[in-house]
Design a protein around this motif. Structure first.
Motif, PDB file in Angstrom:
ATOM      1  N   ASP A 155      56.507-119.285 -51.235  1.00 17.33           N
ATOM      2  CA  ASP A 155      55.877-118.008 -50.694  1.00 17.33           C
ATOM      3  C   ASP A 155      56.265-118.142 -49.059  1.00 17.33           C
ATOM      4  OD1 ASP A 155      54.450-120.207 -49.296  1.00 17.33           O
ATOM      5  OD2 ASP A 155      52.795-120.211 -50.840  1.00 17.33           O
ATOM      6  N   LEU A 156      55.654-117.027 -48.334  1.00 17.30           N
ATOM      7  CA  LEU A 156      55.867-116.852 -46.877  1.00 17.30           C
ATOM      8  C   LEU A 156      55.642-117.933 -46.135  1.00 17.30           C
ATOM      9  CD1 LEU A 156      55.336-113.315 -46.594  1.00 17.30           C
ATOM     10  CD2 LEU A 156      57.575-114.257 -46.611  1.00 17.30           C
ATOM     11  N   ASP A 157      54.216-118.745 -46.617  1.00 19.69           N
ATOM     12  CA  ASP A 157      53.976-119.930 -45.536  1.00 19.69           C
ATOM     13  C   ASP A 157      55.089-120.911 -45.408  1.00 19.69           C
ATOM     14  OD1 ASP A 157      51.616-118.516 -44.719  1.00 19.69           O
ATOM     15  OD2 ASP A 157      50.397-119.734 -46.459  1.00 19.69           O
ATOM     16  N   ALA A 158      55.589-121.061 -46.915  1.00 26.83           N
ATOM     17  CA  ALA A 158      56.708-122.080 -46.652  1.00 26.83           C
ATOM     18  C   ALA A 158      57.959-121.999 -45.793  1.00 26.83           C
ATOM     19  CB  ALA A 158      57.361-122.214 -48.020  1.00 26.83           C
ATOM     20  N   LEU A 159      58.310-120.400 -45.681  1.00 25.57           N
ATOM     21  CA  LEU A 159      59.331-119.815 -44.832  1.00 25.57           C
ATOM     22  C   LEU A 159      58.714-120.098 -43.380  1.00 25.57           C
ATOM     23  CD1 LEU A 159      61.466-118.207 -43.908  1.00 25.57           C
ATOM     24  CD2 LEU A 159      60.331-116.318 -44.519  1.00 25.57           C
ATOM     25  N   PHE A 160      57.701-119.743 -43.179  1.00 25.70           N
ATOM     26  CA  PHE A 160      57.225-119.977 -41.724  1.00 25.70           C
ATOM     27  C   PHE A 160      57.311-121.322 -41.188  1.00 25.70           C
ATOM     28  CE2 PHE A 160      54.930-115.908 -42.549  1.00 25.70           C
ATOM     29  CZ  PHE A 160      56.002-114.851 -42.308  1.00 25.70           C
ATOM     30  N   ASP A 161      56.575-122.330 -42.329  1.00 28.63           N
ATOM     31  CA  ASP A 161      56.697-123.780 -41.872  1.00 28.63           C
ATOM     32  C   ASP A 161      58.108-124.242 -41.532  1.00 28.63           C
ATOM     33  OD1 ASP A 161      54.001-123.595 -42.126  1.00 28.63           O
ATOM     34  OD2 ASP A 161      53.974-124.507 -43.909  1.00 28.63           O
ATOM     35  N   ARG A 162      59.269-123.765 -42.542  1.00 33.80           N
ATOM     36  CA  ARG A 162      60.404-124.356 -42.404  1.00 33.80           C
ATOM     37  C   ARG A 162      61.157-123.718 -40.945  1.00 33.80           C
ATOM     38  NH1 ARG A 162      64.155-125.075 -46.399  1.00 33.80           N
ATOM     39  NH2 ARG A 162      62.393-125.733 -47.427  1.00 33.80           N
ATOM     40  N   ALA A 163      60.744-122.519 -40.781  1.00 37.38           N
ATOM     41  CA  ALA A 163      61.288-121.949 -39.185  1.00 37.38           C
ATOM     42  C   ALA A 163      60.746-122.902 -38.158  1.00 37.38           C
ATOM     43  CB  ALA A 163      61.170-120.602 -39.491  1.00 37.38           C
ATOM     44  N   ALA A 164      59.282-122.911 -38.292  1.00 34.40           N
ATOM     45  CA  ALA A 164      58.877-123.615 -37.075  1.00 34.40           C
ATOM     46  C   ALA A 164      59.428-125.151 -36.914  1.00 34.40           C
ATOM     47  CB  ALA A 164      57.295-123.854 -37.275  1.00 34.40           C
ATOM     48  N   ALA A 165      59.553-125.785 -38.058  1.00 36.47           N
ATOM     49  CA  ALA A 165      60.266-126.935 -37.887  1.00 36.47           C
ATOM     50  C   ALA A 165      61.637-126.852 -37.188  1.00 36.47           C
ATOM     51  CB  ALA A 165      60.178-127.719 -39.265  1.00 36.47           C
ATOM     52  N   LEU A 208      57.688-118.588 -30.813  1.00 37.70           N
ATOM     53  CA  LEU A 208      56.718-118.645 -29.441  1.00 37.70           C
ATOM     54  C   LEU A 208      55.953-119.815 -29.882  1.00 37.70           C
ATOM     55  CD1 LEU A 208      56.309-114.868 -28.611  1.00 37.70           C
ATOM     56  CD2 LEU A 208      57.779-116.290 -27.403  1.00 37.70           C
ATOM     57  N   ASP A 209      55.308-119.828 -30.746  1.00 34.93           N
ATOM     58  CA  ASP A 209      54.176-121.151 -30.842  1.00 34.93           C
ATOM     59  C   ASP A 209      54.802-122.340 -31.162  1.00 34.93           C
ATOM     60  OD1 ASP A 209      51.402-121.895 -31.573  1.00 34.93           O
ATOM     61  OD2 ASP A 209      52.211-122.186 -33.550  1.00 34.93           O
ATOM     62  N   ALA A 210      55.979-122.317 -31.966  1.00 35.26           N
ATOM     63  CA  ALA A 210      56.548-123.648 -32.035  1.00 35.26           C
ATOM     64  C   ALA A 210      57.136-124.153 -30.838  1.00 35.26           C
ATOM     65  CB  ALA A 210      57.536-123.626 -33.302  1.00 35.26           C
ATOM     66  N   SER A 211      57.290-123.374 -29.987  1.00 39.10           N
ATOM     67  CA  SER A 211      58.125-123.677 -28.767  1.00 39.10           C
ATOM     68  C   SER A 211      57.454-123.762 -27.539  1.00 39.10           C
ATOM     69  CB  SER A 211      59.545-122.885 -28.523  1.00 39.10           C
ATOM     70  OG  SER A 211      59.095-121.546 -28.010  1.00 39.10           O
ATOM     71  N   ALA A 212      56.216-123.259 -27.652  1.00 41.86           N
ATOM     72  CA  ALA A 212      55.370-123.200 -26.375  1.00 41.86           C
ATOM     73  C   ALA A 212      55.897-122.335 -25.348  1.00 41.86           C
ATOM     74  CB  ALA A 212      54.978-124.368 -25.744  1.00 41.86           C
ATOM     75  N   GLY A 213      56.781-121.245 -25.936  1.00 38.18           N
ATOM     76  CA  GLY A 213      57.064-120.120 -25.275  1.00 38.18           C
ATOM     77  C   GLY A 213      58.514-120.396 -24.603  1.00 38.18           C
ATOM     78  N   ASN A 214      59.019-121.416 -24.972  1.00 40.06           N
ATOM     79  CA  ASN A 214      60.393-121.836 -24.399  1.00 40.06           C
ATOM     80  C   ASN A 214      61.752-121.435 -25.178  1.00 40.06           C
ATOM     81  OD1 ASN A 214      59.706-123.173 -21.953  1.00 40.06           O
ATOM     82  ND2 ASN A 214      58.925-124.606 -23.296  1.00 40.06           N
ATOM     83  N   ALA A 215      61.367-120.848 -26.213  1.00 42.63           N
ATOM     84  CA  ALA A 215      62.592-120.230 -27.241  1.00 42.63           C
ATOM     85  C   ALA A 215      62.169-118.706 -27.446  1.00 42.63           C
ATOM     86  CB  ALA A 215      62.491-120.917 -28.541  1.00 42.63           C
ATOM     87  N   TRP A 216      63.216-117.970 -27.459  1.00 43.01           N
ATOM     88  CA  TRP A 216      62.966-116.456 -27.551  1.00 43.01           C
ATOM     89  C   TRP A 216      64.105-116.157 -28.962  1.00 43.01           C
ATOM     90  CZ3 TRP A 216      67.082-113.104 -26.190  1.00 43.01           C
ATOM     91  CH2 TRP A 216      67.796-113.620 -25.436  1.00 43.01           C
ATOM     92  N   LEU A 217      63.739-115.257 -29.610  1.00 44.82           N
ATOM     93  CA  LEU A 217      64.427-114.884 -30.517  1.00 44.82           C
ATOM     94  C   LEU A 217      65.538-113.529 -30.061  1.00 44.82           C
ATOM     95  CD1 LEU A 217      62.874-116.699 -32.279  1.00 44.82           C
ATOM     96  CD2 LEU A 217      62.876-114.985 -34.025  1.00 44.82           C
ATOM     97  N   GLU A 218      66.623-113.951 -30.137  1.00 42.95           N
ATOM     98  CA  GLU A 218      67.898-112.966 -29.929  1.00 42.95           C
ATOM     99  C   GLU A 218      67.903-111.695 -30.983  1.00 42.95           C
ATOM    100  OE1 GLU A 218      72.008-111.838 -30.871  1.00 42.95           O
ATOM    101  OE2 GLU A 218      70.772-112.921 -31.802  1.00 42.95           O
TER     102      GLU A 218
END
Length: 419
Positions: free
Chosen positions: A259-269, A315-325
């Motif tokens: 599911d999408l939750d698995a996608l978001f968890d993998r992306a955050a990690a 944004l959440d996983a990086s505390a705002g220190n990563a932005w998506l190009e």
């Protein structure tokens, strides 16, 4: 003896098109080449190196005003106060014909001329350093062939802005061969022009340090200069990271994800891992979601929503220190492409034709020239000159073709609606 070998600083590079990246820290990123340059100056002073070599493209082009030149002069003055000499060679971006403004050089800076090669000698160090600047933007002759032979009893260092026998993504300027470089008898060749670090040879040393600051997503990973140590006749080199913004691509394979939750968890990690590797730097990130699986239907039904959700995750996983190009969604249904290509039906013929086109770079380029001619004409000048949108690059064209193939097969499979 120790020295820094730098190249492709591109001081005050405008980083064209940055505003189109949602959430980009524009002002911070725009100053990144200056901050990387400052890091180089501070490192040289701290490590008490004997001299600094800049092997071309100190500037990105003609100065918009004198501030760029004054900023360079300030950095050189700091090095001069510490007794550090600087040897500068002009490349294609800052060729003599391209710069209309100039300032007097600080006394510790030596600029290689563009009419003929010159040798600067430092008797205290036992150093002979040879080089020739670019007179024009497109230097097509072998400059290295005209360099003088070694000065015996000295450490001989050649400085050259070149593509050697050719490097992907770089214009073939000042071409030369390893044989020509060896024939000069130098101990070390400090090269510039190629933005990826590469040790070409170790006997003699022939080195590209890469640029000191990545300027877009195709210049990924650590960027900086080379610290070279010469002791008792032996040479050692090590890379020194100077960049303040690091570009990287995070690939997330959806195969087997329920599911999408698995996608978001993998992306955050993945974001947390990449941020850790960046060691406190801002992270410019592209997330590429790929592979085949049951998530294809969810992703293809609302790609814009999924992209924005991934931005929030980053944004959440990086505390705002990563932005998506960019969020690059290439998820496909579970289609057995090899099986599809084996038949005689129209889909099989299409798959085989696409694969043949992908493997024939000349044919692909010719096809793209015709198909994309009108698009090129409509692109704004800043985009048509952007390295990221080089529609004449075989690598970029191949990437676009693969993306189109996946999209087309997905639609034929019935997951994206009618063609």
């Amino acid at each position: 003896m120790r020295f820094l070998h730098c190249a492709d600083i591109h001081l005050d590079s405008p980083l064209r098109g940055l505003e189109r990246y949602e959430g980009a820290p524009v002002e911070e990123v725009r100053g990144s080449t200056r901050r990387a340059f400052e890091n180089m100056v501070q490192y040289a002073v701290r490590e008490r190196v004997d001299f600094v070599v800049i092997a071309g493209d100190l500037y990105d082009g003609d100065w918009p005003d004198f501030n760029t030149g004054l900023y360079f002069a300030k950095g050189m003055a700091q090095l001069g106060e510490s007794g550090i000499a600087v040897y500068v060679l002009r490349g294609n971006h800052d060729a003599a014909s391209k710069l209309t403004r100039s300032l007097p050089l600080p006394t510790n800076v030596r600029l290689f001329p563009d009419k003929a090669p010159r040798t600067f000698a430092d008797d205290n160090l036992g150093l002979a350093i040879h080089g020739q600047s670019f007179a024009t933007v497109a230097v097509l002759e072998d400059l290295a062939a005209g360099y003088p032979q070694l000065v015996r009893g000295y450490f001989n260092l050649g400085v050259l802005h070149t593509s050697l026998t050719g490097r992907p993504g770089h214009d073939n300027y000042a071409p030369t061969t390893e044989g020509i470089l060896r024939s000069k008898g130098y101990d070390y060749w400090a090269l510039g022009h190629v933005h990826t670090r590469e040790i070409v040879l170790r006997d003699p040393w022939v080195v590209y340090p890469g640029n000191i600051q990545g300027r877009h997503i195709r210049e990924q990973g650590a960027k900086g200069c080379e610290l070279v140590t010469v002791e008792d006749g032996s040479i050692t080199t090590e890379p020194v990271a100077l960049d303040v913004l690091r570009w990287t691509e995070l690939a997330v394979d959806v195969a087997g994800m329920p599911d999408l939750d698995a996608l978001f968890d993998r992306a955050a990690a993945g974001v947390r891992t990449e941020l850790s590797r960046a060691e406190g730097r801002i992270l410019g990130l592209r997330i590429r979601v790929h592979g085949g699986g049951v998530l294809h239907r969810d992703v293809s039904a609302r790609p814009e929503v999924i992209a924005e959700q991934l931005r929030a995750v980053a944004l959440d996983a990086s505390a705002g220190n990563a932005w998506l190009e960019k969020v690059d969604l290439r998820v496909r249904p579970l289609i057995e492409v090899d099986r599809l290509s084996a038949g005689d039906d129209p889909v099989a013929l299409l798959v085989r034709e696409l694969r043949a086109l992908a493997q024939d770079g000349e044919k692909l380029t010719s096809f793209a020239n015709d198909a994309l001619k009108e698009l090129r004409q409509r692109l704004p000048p800043d985009l048509s000159e952007d390295d990221v949108l080089r529609l004449d690059s075989p690598d970029i064209l191949g990437e676009l073709l693969r993306e189109a193939e996946g999209e087309l097969l997905a639609r034929l499979a019935g997951d994206r609606g009618p063609l």
